[in-house]
Write an enzyme that holds these catalytic residues in place. Structure first.
Site, PDB file in Angstrom:
ATOM      1  N   LEU A  15       0.831  -1.207   0.000  1.00  0.00           N
ATOM      2  CA  LEU A  15       0.000   0.000   0.000  1.00  0.00           C
ATOM      3  C   LEU A  15       0.867   1.259   0.000  1.00  0.00           C
ATOM      4  CD1 LEU A  15      -2.664   1.541   0.234  1.00  0.00           C
ATOM      5  CD2 LEU A  15      -2.560   1.207   2.724  1.00  0.00           C
ATOM      6  N   ASP A  44      13.170   2.495  11.813  1.00  0.00           N
ATOM      7  CA  ASP A  44      12.423   1.531  12.618  1.00  0.00           C
ATOM      8  C   ASP A  44      11.445   2.362  13.446  1.00  0.00           C
ATOM      9  OD1 ASP A  44      11.417  -0.255  14.436  1.00  0.00           O
ATOM     10  OD2 ASP A  44      13.363  -1.143  14.951  1.00  0.00           O
ATOM     11  N   THR A  66       1.461   3.658   7.115  1.00  0.00           N
ATOM     12  CA  THR A  66       1.049   2.308   6.695  1.00  0.00           C
ATOM     13  C   THR A  66       1.942   1.234   7.296  1.00  0.00           C
ATOM     14  OG1 THR A  66       2.429   1.948   4.702  1.00  0.00           O
ATOM     15  CG2 THR A  66       0.465   3.327   4.438  1.00  0.00           C
ATOM     16  N   ASP A 103     -10.086  -3.866   9.218  1.00  0.00           N
ATOM     17  CA  ASP A 103     -11.429  -4.365   9.560  1.00  0.00           C
ATOM     18  C   ASP A 103     -11.363  -5.413  10.673  1.00  0.00           C
ATOM     19  OD1 ASP A 103     -10.102  -6.241   7.984  1.00  0.00           O
ATOM     20  OD2 ASP A 103     -11.733  -6.486   6.535  1.00  0.00           O
ATOM     21  N   TYR A 126      -3.355  -9.992  15.860  1.00  0.00           N
ATOM     22  CA  TYR A 126      -3.107  -8.894  14.913  1.00  0.00           C
ATOM     23  C   TYR A 126      -4.153  -7.792  15.094  1.00  0.00           C
ATOM     24  CZ  TYR A 126      -3.583  -6.427  10.426  1.00  0.00           C
ATOM     25  OH  TYR A 126      -3.743  -5.470   9.468  1.00  0.00           O
ATOM     26  N   LYS A 130      -3.748  -3.830  16.315  1.00  0.00           N
ATOM     27  CA  LYS A 130      -4.197  -2.675  15.517  1.00  0.00           C
ATOM     28  C   LYS A 130      -5.231  -1.849  16.291  1.00  0.00           C
ATOM     29  CE  LYS A 130      -3.139  -1.927  11.671  1.00  0.00           C
ATOM     30  NZ  LYS A 130      -2.010  -1.191  11.024  1.00  0.00           N
TER      31      LYS A 130
HETATM   32  N1  LIG Z   1      -2.573  -6.171   3.328  1.00  0.00           N
HETATM   33  C1  LIG Z   1      -3.859  -6.187   3.622  1.00  0.00           C
HETATM   34  O1  LIG Z   1      -4.666  -6.943   3.038  1.00  0.00           O
HETATM   35  C2  LIG Z   1      -4.388  -5.273   4.698  1.00  0.00           C
HETATM   36  C3  LIG Z   1      -5.712  -5.397   5.123  1.00  0.00           C
HETATM   37  C4  LIG Z   1      -6.207  -4.496   6.084  1.00  0.00           C
HETATM   38  C5  LIG Z   1      -5.371  -3.498   6.592  1.00  0.00           C
HETATM   39  N2  LIG Z   1      -4.085  -3.425   6.161  1.00  0.00           N
HETATM   40  C6  LIG Z   1      -3.224  -2.376   6.714  1.00  0.00           C
HETATM   41  O2  LIG Z   1      -2.614  -1.699   5.621  1.00  0.00           O
HETATM   42  C7  LIG Z   1      -1.310  -1.271   5.986  1.00  0.00           C
HETATM   43  C8  LIG Z   1      -0.308  -1.626   4.894  1.00  0.00           C
HETATM   44  O3  LIG Z   1      -0.380  -2.999   4.597  1.00  0.00           O
HETATM   45  P1  LIG Z   1       0.533  -3.631   3.411  1.00  0.00           P
HETATM   46  O4  LIG Z   1      -0.031  -4.951   3.072  1.00  0.00           O
HETATM   47  O5  LIG Z   1       0.756  -2.601   2.351  1.00  0.00           O
HETATM   48  O6  LIG Z   1       1.906  -3.857   4.205  1.00  0.00           O
HETATM   49  P2  LIG Z   1       3.276  -4.509   3.665  1.00  0.00           P
HETATM   50  O7  LIG Z   1       3.281  -4.624   2.197  1.00  0.00           O
HETATM   51  O8  LIG Z   1       3.516  -5.741   4.488  1.00  0.00           O
HETATM   52  O9  LIG Z   1       4.338  -3.402   4.097  1.00  0.00           O
HETATM   53  C9  LIG Z   1       4.647  -3.176   5.438  1.00  0.00           C
HETATM   54  C10 LIG Z   1       5.609  -2.008   5.514  1.00  0.00           C
HETATM   55  O10 LIG Z   1       5.943  -1.773   6.883  1.00  0.00           O
HETATM   56  C11 LIG Z   1       7.360  -1.617   6.969  1.00  0.00           C
HETATM   57  N3  LIG Z   1       7.810  -1.994   8.312  1.00  0.00           N
HETATM   58  C12 LIG Z   1       7.746  -3.206   8.921  1.00  0.00           C
HETATM   59  N4  LIG Z   1       8.295  -3.133  10.149  1.00  0.00           N
HETATM   60  C13 LIG Z   1       8.699  -1.852  10.327  1.00  0.00           C
HETATM   61  C14 LIG Z   1       9.357  -1.152  11.371  1.00  0.00           C
HETATM   62  N5  LIG Z   1       9.691  -1.745  12.541  1.00  0.00           N
HETATM   63  N6  LIG Z   1       9.631   0.164  11.193  1.00  0.00           N
HETATM   64  C15 LIG Z   1       9.301   0.783  10.048  1.00  0.00           C
HETATM   65  N7  LIG Z   1       8.675   0.185   9.017  1.00  0.00           N
HETATM   66  C16 LIG Z   1       8.398  -1.133   9.154  1.00  0.00           C
HETATM   67  C17 LIG Z   1       7.919  -2.521   5.889  1.00  0.00           C
HETATM   68  O11 LIG Z   1       9.245  -2.127   5.567  1.00  0.00           O
HETATM   69  P3  LIG Z   1      10.323  -3.171   4.920  1.00  0.00           P
HETATM   70  O12 LIG Z   1       9.529  -4.069   4.007  1.00  0.00           O
HETATM   71  O13 LIG Z   1      11.270  -2.278   4.194  1.00  0.00           O
HETATM   72  O14 LIG Z   1      10.933  -3.908   6.052  1.00  0.00           O
HETATM   73  C18 LIG Z   1       6.924  -2.240   4.755  1.00  0.00           C
HETATM   74  O15 LIG Z   1       7.262  -1.070   4.067  1.00  0.00           O
HETATM   75  C19 LIG Z   1      -1.031  -1.863   7.368  1.00  0.00           C
HETATM   76  O16 LIG Z   1      -1.182  -0.862   8.334  1.00  0.00           O
HETATM   77  C20 LIG Z   1      -2.085  -2.934   7.559  1.00  0.00           C
HETATM   78  O17 LIG Z   1      -2.470  -3.109   8.905  1.00  0.00           O
HETATM   79  C21 LIG Z   1      -3.572  -4.289   5.243  1.00  0.00           C
END
Ligand SMILES: NC(=O)c1ccc[n+]([C@@H]2O[C@H](COP(=O)([O-])OP(=O)(O)OC[C@H]3O[C@@H](n4cnc5c(N)ncnc54)[C@H](OP(=O)(O)O)[C@@H]3O)[C@@H](O)[C@H]2O)c1
Length: 275
Positions: A15, A44, A66, A103, A126, A130
């Protein structure tokens, strides 16, 4: 006039990366952060001092947070302490904050789509992290917008959800898909645009932003498989009955408040991937 500065935490993620690309194209001056991924703005979020230094450097007018971890030993601190650090730094700067939530803060027992007035009651670790993050953010930045969204798919490359589905249809993994777990999948580009539109408002508090169709995990798997030219005949179904801990079954989101606020309805996955 110089463009507004936007900080996107998790800019190396699915995202966050899409938000960075679309904000760039929309004239924002964007800083996207990463953590393990090499890049110019690694941070971090658990490290309050590092977050403060990042804010001093990026000087954002607006932050879209995000960054998170789904699971593992670092997930709670990343999601809760990390979000608290970002919220405190944004509040100290007077920057607008959009915090991305899920959600899965709901228990899925309502039997109808959840509105922003419904109380969170997460069932899984999880979701608990959140929900705790939402509370921590609201305490530190009362004007933050808290966007609850659903399964994110599409965009550059495939999302983890889509990869998993294709692994199953191509025989690289064996998994059955729930027919009784309902979510409102959202296309990453639609969500990113809606987050950027929200950045231009002063809306505070929870806001539900997800796709218009409530579908089961099984229906989502069929839609993704078909859209990628695969057969669906071999996809197996299951139910979540009896699974311990209980899984949230029906986490559909009512997005009418966002539709009225932003003037957009995010298309459903049937519309986007269906024939
Ligand atoms: N994916 C879904 O279906 C879904 C559904 C509902 C809500 N969400 C919400 O949407 C948001 C984004 O989801 P996504 O799927 O796009 O996530 P993602 O692709 O897993 O990316 C997570 C990001 O967080 C970074 N990160 C992890 N640990 C960290 C730390 N300690 N400090 C700083 N950055 C850190 C990662 O950096 P690196 O990769 O560089 O380590 C990466 O850029 C989240 O808040 C999640 O709760 C997601």
């Amino acid at each position: 006039m110089s463009p507004a500065r936007l900080l996107v935490t998790g800019g190396s993620g699915h995202l966050g990366g899409e938000v960075v690309r679309r904000a760039d194209g929309a004239g924002w001056e964007v800083t996207g952060t990463s953590y393990r991924t090499p890049g110019p703005a690694r941070v971090d979020v658990r490290d309050a001092g590092a977050v403060e230094a990042l804010f001093a450097d990026a000087a954002p007018d607006c932050v879209i947070h995000t960054a998170y971890l789904q699971d593992g030993p670092d997930a709670w601190a990343t999601n809760v302490d990390g979000s608290a650090n970002v919220a405190a730094a944004a509040a100290a700067r007077g920057a607008r904050l959009i915090h991305v939530s899920t959600d899965l803060v709901f228990d899925g027992r309502a039997g109808r789509p959840y509105t922003e007035t419904d109380e969170p009651n997460p069932l899984l670790e999880y979701g608990r992290s959140k929900a705790a993050a939402e509370t921590a953010v609201a305490e530190r930045h009362p004007n933050a917008a808290m966007v609850r969204t659903s399964l994110i798919y599409g965009g550059e490359g495939l999302s983890g959800h889509e990869r998993r589905i294709l692994d199953v249809v191509d025989g690289r993994a064996d998994l059955a898909f729930f027919i009784d777990e309902l979510r409102c999948p959202v296309h990453v580009a639609d969500l990113a645009d809606a987050l950027l539109a929200l950045a231009g408002t002063a809306y505070a508090g929870p806001l539900h932003l997800a796709g218009a169709d409530g579908v089961s995990r099984y229906e989502m798997a069929c839609l993704v498989a078909t859209a990628n030219g695969r057969e669906t005949a071999h996809l197996r179904t299951t139910t979540s009955a009896g699974i311990v801990p209980e899984r949230p079954r029906d986490c559909r989101l009512d997005c009418s408040r966002a539709a009225a606020l932003l003037g957009v309805r995010l298309p459903g996955i049937r519309e986007i991937l269906g024939n």
